[in-house]
Motif scaffolding. Structure first.
Motif, PDB file in Angstrom:
ATOM      1  N   SER A 142      -1.065   7.295  -5.284  1.00 37.84           N
ATOM      2  CA  SER A 142      -1.341   6.650  -4.079  1.00 37.84           C
ATOM      3  C   SER A 142      -1.726   5.184  -4.219  1.00 37.84           C
ATOM      4  N   ARG A 190       0.963   4.479   0.731  1.00 40.89           N
ATOM      5  CA  ARG A 190      -0.212   6.101   1.515  1.00 40.89           C
ATOM      6  C   ARG A 190       0.108   7.294   0.804  1.00 40.89           C
ATOM      7  N   GLU A 241       0.690  -1.272  -0.327  1.00 37.55           N
ATOM      8  CA  GLU A 241       0.235   0.244  -0.109  1.00 37.55           C
ATOM      9  C   GLU A 241       1.133   1.136  -0.048  1.00 37.55           C
TER      10      GLU A 241
END
Length: 251
Positions: free
Chosen positions: A248, A234, A232
């Motif tokens: 993102s 961010r 992921e």
């Protein structure tokens, strides 16, 4: 006799003071000689291997380490980190030579500050299996009862970082690693119950070279989380002279 007593006391204090000065000087000289000795280098080598094994969770090999106290320089040769890859395959990470000029170093707090870091011929080998698992082992985290426990793996900063003649291998695909960067800060934490890495990287200026193309100058600021089977991002911001990109998402 009474008139000579102050003289004798003065001479005694002088002799005692000289003796203390000689002992302190001997201690300082002995400490400097020890810090320059092969025994101290071996102690630092064992400690560095222990810290890297705890942080990475892998088996670490380090052929030699040399410490130059006068310039606060460290040179490590043939550093290898073995992950979960099968025996006989390229290890998780290897560097022929690591050179660093130290500003502050604390093995206890994992806060390391360098004036410069250089890796010669580094190789990073990532294996991603069909089920999403990789050859990256889990850190040797501290045990505890707090289910939200987060362990800091490292907190690093350097004025300049260089990777020369390196290679990134993802399964069978090879990509070159050759760049220099200034004003670099990186931090990595590990949430042991979620088996999640949380990291951030800031780069003031980076010059990356790819094959025969000219250098690409840019700055970067990224925050990310890693699991065994997904990534992921961010936040990711790349800024060059002509453009700026912000991303993102989850991979």
């Amino acid at each position: 006799m009474t008139e000579n007593a102050p003289v004798r006391r003065s001479r005694t204090r002088l002799i005692v003071g000289m003796a203390v000065a000689v002992v302190l000087l001997a201690m300082v000289v002995g400490s400097v000689l020890y810090l320059r000795s092969a025994q101290f280098e071996e102690l630092v080598r064992h400690r560095l291997v222990s810290v890297l094994e705890e942080v990475t969770g892998g088996r670490v090999e380090l052929q030699s380490l040399h410490w130059r106290l006068s310039r606060l320089e460290i040179e490590a040769n043939n550093l290898t980190i073995h992950g979960l890859e099968p025996a006989g395959q390229v290890p998780l990470a290897h560097a022929d030579r690591l050179y660093a000029r130290v500003r502050i170093i604390s093995f206890v707090d994992r806060q390391v500050n360098f004036r410069a870091i250089r890796l010669d011929r580094p190789v990073i080998h990532l294996i991603v299996n069909r089920d999403g698992s990789t050859n990256v082992p889990e850190p040797k985290v501290k045990t505890g009862t707090n289910r939200s426990a987060v362990q800091q793996l490292f907190d690093l900063a350097t004025n300049r970082a260089e990777l020369r003649d390196g290679t990134l291998i993802v399964n069978e695909r090879k990509l070159p690693l050759d760049f220099s960067a200034s004003d670099v800060a990186a931090e990595m934490n590990y949430a042991r119950f979620d088996r999640r890495y949380d990291g951030s990287v800031q780069v003031g200026k980076m010059d990356a070279q790819y094959q025969n193309y000219r250098d690409i100058a840019a700055s970067a600021d990224a925050a990310f989380s890693l699991w065994q089977n997904r990534i992921e991002v961010r936040s990711l911001k790349l800024t060059s002279q002509h453009s700026s990109v912000e991303l993102s998402g989850t991979i």
